[in-house]
Design a protein around this motif. Structure first.
Motif, mmCIF file in Angstrom:
data_model
loop_
_atom_site.group_PDB
_atom_site.id
_atom_site.type_symbol
_atom_site.label_atom_id
_atom_site.label_comp_id
_atom_site.label_asym_id
_atom_site.label_seq_id
_atom_site.Cartn_x
_atom_site.Cartn_y
_atom_site.Cartn_z
ATOM 1 N N LYS A 106 67.709 -24.837 55.774
ATOM 2 C CA LYS A 106 66.439 -25.216 55.150
ATOM 3 C C LYS A 106 66.065 -24.201 54.081
ATOM 4 O O LYS A 106 66.601 -23.077 54.040
ATOM 5 C CB LYS A 106 65.340 -25.282 56.208
ATOM 6 C CG LYS A 106 65.183 -24.006 57.016
ATOM 7 C CD LYS A 106 64.251 -24.210 58.200
ATOM 8 C CE LYS A 106 64.224 -22.959 59.074
ATOM 9 N NZ LYS A 106 63.393 -23.150 60.281
ATOM 10 N N ASP A 107 65.139 -24.591 53.237
ATOM 11 C CA ASP A 107 64.632 -23.675 52.225
ATOM 12 C C ASP A 107 63.713 -22.655 52.893
ATOM 13 O O ASP A 107 62.909 -22.995 53.771
ATOM 14 C CB ASP A 107 63.846 -24.437 51.159
ATOM 15 C CG ASP A 107 64.763 -25.244 50.246
ATOM 16 O OD1 ASP A 107 65.908 -24.813 50.049
ATOM 17 O OD2 ASP A 107 64.333 -26.314 49.763
ATOM 18 N N ALA A 108 63.849 -21.411 52.476
ATOM 19 C CA ALA A 108 63.010 -20.351 53.034
ATOM 20 C C ALA A 108 62.577 -19.421 51.909
ATOM 21 O O ALA A 108 63.288 -19.248 50.902
ATOM 22 C CB ALA A 108 63.776 -19.569 54.102
ATOM 23 N N ILE A 109 61.396 -18.851 52.062
ATOM 24 C CA ILE A 109 60.878 -17.903 51.069
ATOM 25 C C ILE A 109 61.406 -16.514 51.399
ATOM 26 O O ILE A 109 61.244 -16.023 52.520
ATOM 27 C CB ILE A 109 59.341 -17.907 51.064
ATOM 28 C CG1 ILE A 109 58.816 -19.286 50.655
ATOM 29 C CG2 ILE A 109 58.805 -16.842 50.120
ATOM 30 C CD1 ILE A 109 57.313 -19.420 50.745
ATOM 31 N N GLN A 116 58.840 -13.107 45.359
ATOM 32 C CA GLN A 116 59.079 -14.132 46.361
ATOM 33 C C GLN A 116 59.752 -15.335 45.714
ATOM 34 O O GLN A 116 59.248 -15.897 44.747
ATOM 35 C CB GLN A 116 57.766 -14.580 47.008
ATOM 36 C CG GLN A 116 57.173 -13.557 47.965
ATOM 37 C CD GLN A 116 55.962 -14.103 48.709
ATOM 38 O OE1 GLN A 116 55.381 -15.099 48.302
ATOM 39 N NE2 GLN A 116 55.591 -13.442 49.791
ATOM 40 N N VAL A 117 60.926 -15.684 46.243
ATOM 41 C CA VAL A 117 61.657 -16.833 45.715
ATOM 42 C C VAL A 117 62.057 -17.733 46.876
ATOM 43 O O VAL A 117 62.132 -17.295 48.030
ATOM 44 C CB VAL A 117 62.922 -16.392 44.937
ATOM 45 C CG1 VAL A 117 62.541 -15.593 43.705
ATOM 46 C CG2 VAL A 117 63.859 -15.600 45.824
ATOM 47 N N THR A 118 62.293 -18.990 46.557
ATOM 48 C CA THR A 118 62.727 -19.958 47.571
ATOM 49 C C THR A 118 64.245 -20.089 47.508
ATOM 50 O O THR A 118 64.806 -20.367 46.437
ATOM 51 C CB THR A 118 62.071 -21.329 47.334
ATOM 52 O OG1 THR A 118 60.647 -21.183 47.379
ATOM 53 C CG2 THR A 118 62.505 -22.320 48.393
ATOM 54 N N GLU A 119 64.898 -19.848 48.648
ATOM 55 C CA GLU A 119 66.355 -19.954 48.728
ATOM 56 C C GLU A 119 66.734 -20.843 49.904
ATOM 57 O O GLU A 119 66.010 -20.916 50.894
ATOM 58 C CB GLU A 119 66.999 -18.576 48.932
ATOM 59 C CG GLU A 119 67.067 -17.731 47.691
ATOM 60 C CD GLU A 119 67.879 -16.470 47.933
ATOM 61 O OE1 GLU A 119 68.364 -16.294 49.083
ATOM 62 O OE2 GLU A 119 68.017 -15.675 47.001
ATOM 63 N N PHE A 120 67.880 -21.492 49.761
ATOM 64 C CA PHE A 120 68.386 -22.291 50.872
ATOM 65 C C PHE A 120 69.112 -21.375 51.857
ATOM 66 O O PHE A 120 70.002 -20.610 51.478
ATOM 67 C CB PHE A 120 69.351 -23.371 50.355
ATOM 68 C CG PHE A 120 69.918 -24.228 51.464
ATOM 69 C CD1 PHE A 120 69.155 -25.239 52.023
ATOM 70 C CD2 PHE A 120 71.200 -24.010 51.937
ATOM 71 C CE1 PHE A 120 69.666 -26.027 53.045
ATOM 72 C CE2 PHE A 120 71.720 -24.792 52.952
ATOM 73 C CZ PHE A 120 70.945 -25.805 53.511
ATOM 74 N N GLN A 121 68.705 -21.427 53.116
ATOM 75 C CA GLN A 121 69.339 -20.648 54.176
ATOM 76 C C GLN A 121 70.208 -21.583 54.997
ATOM 77 O O GLN A 121 69.729 -22.541 55.609
ATOM 78 C CB GLN A 121 68.273 -20.006 55.065
ATOM 79 C CG GLN A 121 67.332 -19.069 54.338
ATOM 80 C CD GLN A 121 68.027 -17.782 53.924
ATOM 81 O OE1 GLN A 121 68.822 -17.216 54.656
ATOM 82 N NE2 GLN A 121 67.716 -17.320 52.723
#
Length: 329
Positions: A106-109, A116-121
């Motif tokens: 899922k996407d996580a900050i 702060q960036v949104t990345e897929f974990q």
């Protein structure tokens, strides 16, 4: 340390020598022991049929399911095979809280360069799929339908996995292996013993290449495991006591099979009883705390009768612990 993703099996293990099974078979194994390899239990006893199925899974990339009652050591069986092959292994319990996002990702900050960036974990499934990893789905028959359909695609031997959010197709590592354990045969909670289990999709069950059952060990082997876990009981008197404990456990299993009891003693319970006997220095107190208190009040008389038959002594009613017990604690 070598990156896990680049590890390759470089050895062959002789099944007869390592597992004590009369089979002309060798299985690939890793020379290096990664941190994901389970701890080796030298006292573990292998069931020949289940072990051969698991070994075929490792050697020939077959999808293997182990079915059996609780406490028969299904997950441990897979782990102990992996431990002897130095094969990294990860277990995922498919309880009601495991979601599709936990498996897929899922996407996580995250904080990167102070921003702060949104990345897929990545979830556990794509992470394991790209590594030489034996993935074990515990309680497979309790998985939620949305989770099960995520798993279905990777059940194919060379099944790729698509991350829709990333528009990326993941090819499985050549040494990725998939196993599962379950209490039922995918037919739901017919016995009333395993609440929360589901009816499994037959198209998905059909994708598992090997299905084997794991039953309780013969009494002598079960007693040997208990003694290996509790070495203090490995005396003449202690061995007699352990044999009686295993005999009592066998009676509860027979009583459960014919409907006299709603609960049975698994090998895990017998080991717990033996360990608690060492803690409390009192066989009867340990039995109350380890098993009898779990039974329905109406069934405790039957269990007490089993106790009398195996130990040739009446089970003592629960009472306040004496001073010797206080001292032991």
């Amino acid at each position: 340390m070598t990156d896990l993703a680049y590890l390759q099996p470089t050895q062959r293990v002789n099944v007869r020598e390592v597992f004590g099974i009369d089979a002309d078979m060798t299985v690939p194994a890793f020379a290096e022991r990664d941190g994901h390899v389970p701890e080796l239990d030298r006292a573990y006893r292998f069931n020949p049929q289940a072990t051969l199925a698991i070994l075929a899974g490792f050697a020939h990339n077959r999808r293997v399911v182990l079915q059996g009652l609780h406490g028969t050591g299904k997950s441990t069986h897979i782990e102990q095979v992996a431990a002897r092959l130095n094969w990294p292994c990860v277990r995922v319990n498919l309880d009601g809280h495991i979601s599709r996002l936990d498996l897929v990702g899922k996407d996580a900050i995250v904080l990167r360069d102070g921003q702060q960036v949104t990345e897929f974990q990545e979830g556990i499934l794509p992470w394991a799929l790209q590594r030489p990893m034996a993935m074990v789905f515990d309680e497979y028959d309790a998985g939620r339908p949305d989770v099960m359909f995520v798993i279905q695609r990777v059940l194919e031997r060379e099944g790729s996995f698509t991350l829709l959010d990333q528009k990326r197709v993941i090819q499985p590592h050549p040494c990725f292996r998939l196993f599962a354990t379950m209490n039922t045969l995918g037919q739901g909670n017919l016995s009333g013993l395993y609440h929360g289990t589901q009816l499994l999709n037959h198209a998905q069950l059909d994708r598992w290449n090997l299905v084997t059952s794991l039953d309780y060990l013969p009494p002598a082997e079960e007693a040997a495991i208990v003694l290996a876990r509790v070495p203090a009981l490995d005396t003449e008197q202690g061995r007699r006591q352990v044999r009686a404990m295993v005999a009592l456990a066998s009676l509860t299993r027979k009583g459960f099979a014919v409907g006299d009891l709603s609960l049975l003693m698994s090998p895990r319970t017998v080991i717990t009883w033996a360990e608690n006997t060492e803690i409390f220095q009192n066989l009867d107190v340990a039995f109350h705390l380890s098993f009898l208190n779990k039974c329905e009040p109406a069934e405790r008389g039957i269990v007490a009768e089993y106790f009398q038959r195996c130990f040739d002594a009446e089970l003592q009613a629960w009472a306040e612990p004496d001073m010797a017990l206080h001292h032991a604690l």
